[in-house]
Enzyme design. Structure first.
Site, short mmCIF file in Angstrom:
data_model
loop_
_atom_site.label_atom_id
_atom_site.label_comp_id
_atom_site.label_asym_id
_atom_site.label_seq_id
_atom_site.Cartn_x
_atom_site.Cartn_y
_atom_site.Cartn_z
N CYS A 1 0.81 -1.04 0.04
CA CYS A 1 0.40 -0.01 -0.25
C CYS A 1 0.79 1.66 -0.14
CB CYS A 1 -1.01 -0.07 1.18
SG CYS A 1 -0.34 0.73 2.31
N GLY A 2 0.97 2.65 -0.08
CA GLY A 2 0.79 3.48 0.07
C GLY A 2 2.39 4.13 0.99
#
Length: 88
Positions: free
Chosen positions: A8-9
């Site tokens: 994810c980010g």
């Protein structure tokens, strides 16, 4: 043993949930793999057999040797199962 990255980010909450759901699917399918959760920057410099991430982040991970699989909903175990079954 295959190595799978849940990405994810920021590599914290969302990718941890994705990791747990990937591990659930692998367990149900009887597949053994090492699963790590990381942020997109770390994932771009790591080796893995498979990367599971969102469509938005996938474009940043296409240059490596790992196959990149996208899922829309990191909480949807059935979607994750479908994505993984095509690549395990």
């Amino acid at each position: 043993m295959k190595k799978i990255l849940a990405v994810c980010g920021l590599g914290q909450g969302t990718s941890l949930i994705l990791k747990m759901n990937i591990e659930q699917v692998l367990s149900e399918e009887g597949v053994q793999a090492e699963v790590e959760h990381v942020d997109v920057s770390a994932a771009s410099s790591m080796t893995a057999d498979l990367i599971v991430t969102s469509r938005e982040l996938a474009q940043n991970l296409q240059n490596g040797e790992a196959r990149v699989v996208t899922v829309q909903n990191f909480f949807d175990v059935n979607e994750i199962r479908s994505a993984l079954n095509e690549h395990l």
